[in-house]
Design an enzyme around this catalytic site. Structure first.
Site, PDB file in Angstrom:
ATOM      1  N   CYS A  37       0.818  -1.208   0.000  1.00  0.00           N
ATOM      2  CA  CYS A  37       0.000   0.000   0.000  1.00  0.00           C
ATOM      3  C   CYS A  37       0.857   1.265   0.000  1.00  0.00           C
ATOM      4  O   CYS A  37       0.315   2.365  -0.049  1.00  0.00           O
ATOM      5  CB  CYS A  37      -0.992   0.015   1.152  1.00  0.00           C
ATOM      6  SG  CYS A  37      -0.821  -1.271   2.348  1.00  0.00           S
ATOM      7  N   ASP A  39       2.519   2.356   2.491  1.00  0.00           N
ATOM      8  CA  ASP A  39       2.416   2.972   3.817  1.00  0.00           C
ATOM      9  C   ASP A  39       3.771   2.963   4.504  1.00  0.00           C
ATOM     10  O   ASP A  39       4.565   2.058   4.304  1.00  0.00           O
ATOM     11  CB  ASP A  39       1.456   2.167   4.708  1.00  0.00           C
ATOM     12  CG  ASP A  39       0.009   2.377   4.324  1.00  0.00           C
ATOM     13  OD1 ASP A  39      -0.230   3.112   3.353  1.00  0.00           O
ATOM     14  OD2 ASP A  39      -0.860   1.810   4.995  1.00  0.00           O
ATOM     15  N   CYS A  63      -3.242   4.610   5.405  1.00  0.00           N
ATOM     16  CA  CYS A  63      -4.695   4.669   5.483  1.00  0.00           C
ATOM     17  C   CYS A  63      -5.157   4.869   6.923  1.00  0.00           C
ATOM     18  O   CYS A  63      -4.370   4.783   7.868  1.00  0.00           O
ATOM     19  CB  CYS A  63      -5.285   3.384   4.934  1.00  0.00           C
ATOM     20  SG  CYS A  63      -4.864   1.968   5.941  1.00  0.00           S
ATOM     21  N   CYS A 106      -2.730  -3.788   8.547  1.00  0.00           N
ATOM     22  CA  CYS A 106      -2.379  -2.530   9.216  1.00  0.00           C
ATOM     23  C   CYS A 106      -2.003  -2.787  10.675  1.00  0.00           C
ATOM     24  O   CYS A 106      -1.109  -2.146  11.214  1.00  0.00           O
ATOM     25  CB  CYS A 106      -3.533  -1.544   9.165  1.00  0.00           C
ATOM     26  SG  CYS A 106      -3.997  -1.114   7.487  1.00  0.00           S
TER      27      CYS A 106
END
Lengths: 133, 205
Positions: A37, A39, A63, A106
């Protein structure tokens, strides 16, 4: 799919956003990333002489679930010993925030971040002890 | 079977039973549409397995194949041929979507050569230099106050992306898959930065 109130609260009012001096010997820094992602998450802990986490800060570019996961972890680790903090499991984070299955990674990222911060702190300590001897 | 052998492997055409290259959408003998099979994306579109692709050639091969598979051409054919032509069209779209974009192409090629860039769980970036660079750039972007600040970061991201793609070409050409794997992750982060910069600029309007 609706997100849980807890998740939204951590996302909208993230706790402990900020940075510490990564060169400070009492600070452990964990920097981890989720390549799928794009991140990136930085989590830092300030540890007292007796091994208790006095403060924690984070900065996450990612996110909402990644932000909420790291925010929650900074709250959880305060007052814990570094070893207790390193035992936090992603499943506990995912459960607390009621993360949907597609966002479980996450919480894994947050678990990795705190583990990395603890091992960075321990590596610094070991280095210091070695230098003192 | 390695990639090159796969491209050359012959199967028997379901319609005329004649020999037909496994990766081909149509039988070379009778012209019947073939099932998509196991071909890699490059071979499927008639390209060499290489990171370096000419976008014009990619487009023309792709559009040629899709023209041949257009539903209108199959309106009066047997149900089997209709189904096969749809399956081929889907496989070819998939191949095209993957190869046209450098990041997806790099990711795919690394996989094809036997390594995983974005493995399941996807939290395996441990490259501290890369992560440090990424977080610093994202921080700078978050702190950018004016349009100009954002544009400076966006321009740097665009430069870095171009350099990264060039380096990826060199690494793939030298068959340095591990290096390509690392750079693919960097490209992912750079594209994310560029995307965020675009979003931020849009918000400033």
């Amino acid at each position: 799919m609706a997100y849980s109130d807890k998740l939204l609260d951590h996302y909208e009012n993230p706790r402990n956003v900020g940075a510490m001096d990564k060169d400070d010997n009492n600070v452990g820094t964990g920097l981890v990333g989720a390549p799928a992602c794009g991140d990136v998450m930085k989590l830092q802990i300030m540890v007292s002489e007796d091994g208790i986490i006095e403060d924690a800060k984070f900065k996450t570019f990612g996110c909402g679930s990644a932000i909420a996961s790291s925010s929650l972890v900074t709250e959880w680790v305060k007052g814990k010993t570094v070893d207790e903090a390193a035992m936090i499991k992603n499943t506990e984070i995912a459960q607390e925030l009621a993360l949907p299955p597609v966002k479980i990674h996450c919480s894994v990222l947050a678990e990795d971040a705190i583990k990395a911060a603890v091992s960075d702190y321990k590596a610094k300590k070991a280095e210091k002890t070695e230098a003192a001897e | 079977m390695n990639i090159d052998q796969q491209a050359e492997a012959l199967i028997s055409c379901w319609s005329c039973k004649g020999p037909c290259p496994q990766a081909s959408a149509f039988c070379h003998t009778c012209g019947a549409v073939q099932p998509p099979g196991q071909a890699d994306h490059f071979t499927r579109l008639g390209l060499d397995v290489s990171f370096e692709i000419d976008p014009g050639v990619l487009d023309s091969f792709y559009f040629n194949l899709q023209r041949g598979l257009h539903p209108d051409r199959f309106a009066t054919r047997t149900p089997k041929e209709k189904v096969l032509s749809q399956a081929q069209a889907t496989a070819i779209n998939d191949a095209y979507e993957t190869l046209k974009e450098p990041l997806k192409r790099a990711d795919y090629l690394v996989h094809l050569k036997g390594m995983g860039v974005f493995p399941e769980g996807c939290n395996l970036v441990n490259d501290q230099t890369l992560l440090m660079e990424s977080i610093e750039l994202r921080e700078a972007l978050a702190e950018a106050e004016t349009r100009h600040d954002v544009e400076v970061i966006a321009a740097r991201a665009a430069d870095d992306i171009a350099t990264c793609i060039r380096q990826l070409s060199e690494l793939f050409a030298a068959d340095d898959i591990e290096g390509a794997c690392r750079l693919t992750t960097r490209l992912k982060y750079l594209q994310k930065l560029a995307e965020e910069a675009r979003a931020q600029k849009a918000k400033m309007n």
